[in-house]
Design an enzyme around this catalytic site. Structure first.
Site, PDB file in Angstrom:
ATOM      1  N   ASP A  11       7.195  -0.423   9.950  1.00 20.67           N
ATOM      2  CA  ASP A  11       7.380  -0.036   8.545  1.00 20.67           C
ATOM      3  C   ASP A  11       8.211  -1.119   7.847  1.00 20.67           C
ATOM      4  OD1 ASP A  11       7.208   1.804   6.271  1.00 20.67           O
ATOM      5  OD2 ASP A  11       9.343   2.097   6.551  1.00 20.67           O
ATOM      6  N   SER A  12       8.169  -1.091   6.525  1.00 17.14           N
ATOM      7  CA  SER A  12       8.974  -2.049   5.756  1.00 17.14           C
ATOM      8  C   SER A  12      10.473  -1.766   5.925  1.00 17.14           C
ATOM      9  CB  SER A  12       8.602  -1.941   4.286  1.00 17.14           C
ATOM     10  OG  SER A  12       8.871  -0.629   3.831  1.00 17.14           O
ATOM     11  N   TYR A  43       8.503  -3.040   0.155  1.00 20.62           N
ATOM     12  CA  TYR A  43       7.214  -3.708   0.030  1.00 20.62           C
ATOM     13  C   TYR A  43       6.454  -3.203  -1.216  1.00 20.62           C
ATOM     14  CZ  TYR A  43       7.014  -5.713   4.818  1.00 20.62           C
ATOM     15  OH  TYR A  43       7.213  -6.441   5.969  1.00 20.62           O
ATOM     16  N   GLY A  44       6.796  -1.977  -1.625  1.00 22.57           N
ATOM     17  CA  GLY A  44       6.003  -1.291  -2.647  1.00 22.57           C
ATOM     18  C   GLY A  44       5.895  -2.003  -3.976  1.00 22.57           C
ATOM     19  N   CYS A  74       3.324   2.692   7.352  1.00 27.87           N
ATOM     20  CA  CYS A  74       3.737   2.350   5.994  1.00 27.87           C
ATOM     21  C   CYS A  74       2.469   2.342   5.149  1.00 27.87           C
ATOM     22  CB  CYS A  74       4.378   0.963   6.012  1.00 27.87           C
ATOM     23  SG  CYS A  74       4.760   0.299   4.379  1.00 27.87           S
ATOM     24  N   ASN A  75       2.456   3.160   4.111  1.00 27.90           N
ATOM     25  CA  ASN A  75       1.256   3.236   3.273  1.00 27.90           C
ATOM     26  C   ASN A  75       0.992   1.937   2.548  1.00 27.90           C
ATOM     27  OD1 ASN A  75       0.235   6.270   3.039  1.00 27.90           O
ATOM     28  ND2 ASN A  75       2.427   6.264   3.370  1.00 27.90           N
ATOM     29  N   THR A  76       2.070   1.294   2.090  1.00 25.26           N
ATOM     30  CA  THR A  76       1.899   0.071   1.312  1.00 25.26           C
ATOM     31  C   THR A  76       1.258  -1.017   2.185  1.00 25.26           C
ATOM     32  OG1 THR A  76       3.909   0.726   0.166  1.00 25.26           O
ATOM     33  CG2 THR A  76       3.103  -1.492  -0.237  1.00 25.26           C
ATOM     34  N   GLU A 159      16.417   4.127   1.068  1.00 26.84           N
ATOM     35  CA  GLU A 159      16.955   2.975   1.821  1.00 26.84           C
ATOM     36  C   GLU A 159      18.471   2.860   1.650  1.00 26.84           C
ATOM     37  OE1 GLU A 159      15.484   0.363   3.836  1.00 26.84           O
ATOM     38  OE2 GLU A 159      13.823   1.766   4.008  1.00 26.84           O
ATOM     39  N   CYS A 193       4.016   8.152   1.081  1.00 23.82           N
ATOM     40  CA  CYS A 193       4.936   7.069   1.416  1.00 23.82           C
ATOM     41  C   CYS A 193       5.817   7.628   2.515  1.00 23.82           C
ATOM     42  CB  CYS A 193       5.786   6.681   0.210  1.00 23.82           C
ATOM     43  SG  CYS A 193       7.111   5.528   0.625  1.00 23.82           S
ATOM     44  N   THR A 194       5.951   6.873   3.580  1.00 19.54           N
ATOM     45  CA  THR A 194       6.634   7.427   4.751  1.00 19.54           C
ATOM     46  C   THR A 194       8.135   7.623   4.526  1.00 19.54           C
ATOM     47  OG1 THR A 194       6.742   5.182   5.654  1.00 19.54           O
ATOM     48  CG2 THR A 194       4.926   6.567   6.375  1.00 19.54           C
ATOM     49  N   HIS A 195       8.661   7.107   3.440  1.00 18.83           N
ATOM     50  CA  HIS A 195      10.067   7.355   3.109  1.00 18.83           C
ATOM     51  C   HIS A 195      10.275   8.737   2.471  1.00 18.83           C
ATOM     52  CE1 HIS A 195      10.495   3.042   3.633  1.00 18.83           C
ATOM     53  NE2 HIS A 195      11.795   3.118   3.426  1.00 18.83           N
TER      54      HIS A 195
END
Ligand code: DGL
Length: 274
Positions: A11-12, A43-44, A74-76, A159, A193-195
Site C-alpha cells: 500500500d502507499s 498516491y491519490g 491500494c485502490n489508487t 496517515e 480506499c483501504t484507509h
C-alpha cells in the site's frame, strides 16, 4: 522451492493494513510481508505515471524479498498501475510471478449488496478520475447506478492519526453529503480506499440510517482464498511459516507507532531503502 516465499501486500502507506488484517485472519498459514510506501504517500493525488512508477518499484522490492504473489492493497495503485504491471512488466521481468489488485474482487460482488441498484463510491481523486470502478462494475452489474465522490482529505487525516479527532467531522460530513446529494436512492456506500475503514465510526455517525457501509478487507480476503484454490501452481509457491514482516520506506519508529491504530498487537517495522 526456497523456504521463504511470502505473500506481499503493498500500500502507499498504512491503509493496506486493513486488508492484510482480513487476509491473515482468513489465511493464517502463509508467510506475509507488508510494504508501506510511507515516504511517498499519498498516491491519490499523484499522476498516473508517478503512481505506476512508484508501485512498480515497490513490487520489484517485494519480488526481491522472495514474493511470488503480490497484492496491491491500494485502490489508487490498482487503478493506475496494475494493468501496466500485469500486461507490460510481468511478462518481461517476472513471467512466473503474479500481482493482483483490490478493484476487480470488489466490483465482482458490490452489486449484490444494493437493493435499490444505486451505490455510492468514496475514494481518492486518483481512483475516481481513473473511472476504474465505473468501468469494472458495468462488466459485472450492468444497469447498476454508480455515483463517485473523491475525498482528498481523508487519507491525510488517517496517515496523520487525526481520523478520530473532532476536526475530521467536517471533512467526513462534507463528502458524505455531496455523494448522497447525487441520488436519494443510494443505499450502499463502498469505502473504495483501504484507509477509509479507519474512518468508519465517523462515517457511520454521519451517514443516514439504513445505508450499508462496505469495506474491502473481507471481500479481498475471500477473493484471494478463492484465487489460491483455483491456482494451485501459485498456491504451492507461497511458503507456509505463519510469519509476518512489516517494511516501510520511511521511519520504522513512526510506522510502529501509527500501525498500532490499524493492528491489535505491537508491530515491529523494518526500513526499506528505495
Ligand atoms: N490506500 C490507498 C487506496 O486504497 C490510497 C492512499 C493514498 O492516497 O495514498 O486508494
Amino acid at each position: 522451492m526456497p523456504d521463504y516465499q511470502p505473500i506481499g501486500v503493498f500500500d502507499s502507506g498504512y491503509g493496506g493494513l486493513t486488508v492484510l488484517k482480513s487476509i491473515v485472519h482468513q489465511l493464517p498459514q502463509y508467510d506475509y510481508v507488508y510494504l508501506g510506501d510511507n515516504a511517498r504517500t499519498p498516491y491519490g493525488t499523484r499522476s498516473f505515471d508517478t503512481v505506476y512508477q512508484y508501485t512498480l518499484e515497490c513490487v520489484q522490492h517485494l519480488f526481491a524479498m522472495g514474493c511470488r504473489l503480490v497484492i496491491l492493497a491500494c485502490n489508487t495503485a490498482s487503478a493506475k498501475a496494475l494493468r501496466n504491471i500485469q500486461q507490460l512488466d510481468l511478462p518481461r521481468i517476472a513471467p512466473d510471478r503474479r500481482v493482483l489488485g483490490v478493484i476487480r474482487p470488489t466490483t465482482e460482488v458490490v452489486g449484490n449488496y444494493s437493493k435499490s441498484g444505486h451505490i455510492g463510491i468514496l475514494a481518492t481523486r486518483g481512483t475516481v478520475t481513473s473511472e476504474s470502478y465505473v468501468v469494472e462494475i458495468d462488466k459485472f452489474f450492468p444497469g447498476l447506478h454508480v455515483y463517485q465522490e473523491a475525498c482528498p482529505m481523508w487519507v491525510p487525516l488517517v496517515e496523520n492519526g487525526e481520523h478520530g479527532a473532532p476536526g475530521a467531522d467536517y471533512f467526513v460530513r462534507q463528502h458524505l453529503d455531496r455523494l448522497l446529494a447525487k441520488s436519494p436512492e443510494i443505499d450502499t456506500l463502498l469505502l473504495a480506499c483501504t484507509h477509509y475503514p479507519l474512518l468508519l465510526p465517523k462515517i457511520r455517525q454521519f451517514a443516514p440510517e439504513g445505508i450499508a457501509l462496505l469495506s474491502q478487507g473481507e471481500i479481498v480476503a475471500d477473493s484471494l482464498k478463492n484465487y489460491l484454490h483455483r491456482h494451485p501452481e501459485i498456491d504451492e509457491q507461497c511458503s507456509r511459516g505463519r510469519t509476518l514482516r512489516f517494511f516501510t520506506t520511511d521511519s520504522p519508529d513512526d510506522f510502529e507507532r501509527q500501525a498500532g491504530l490499524f493492528w491489535d498487537t505491537p508491530v515491529r517495522a523494518e526500513r526499506l531503502k528505495l
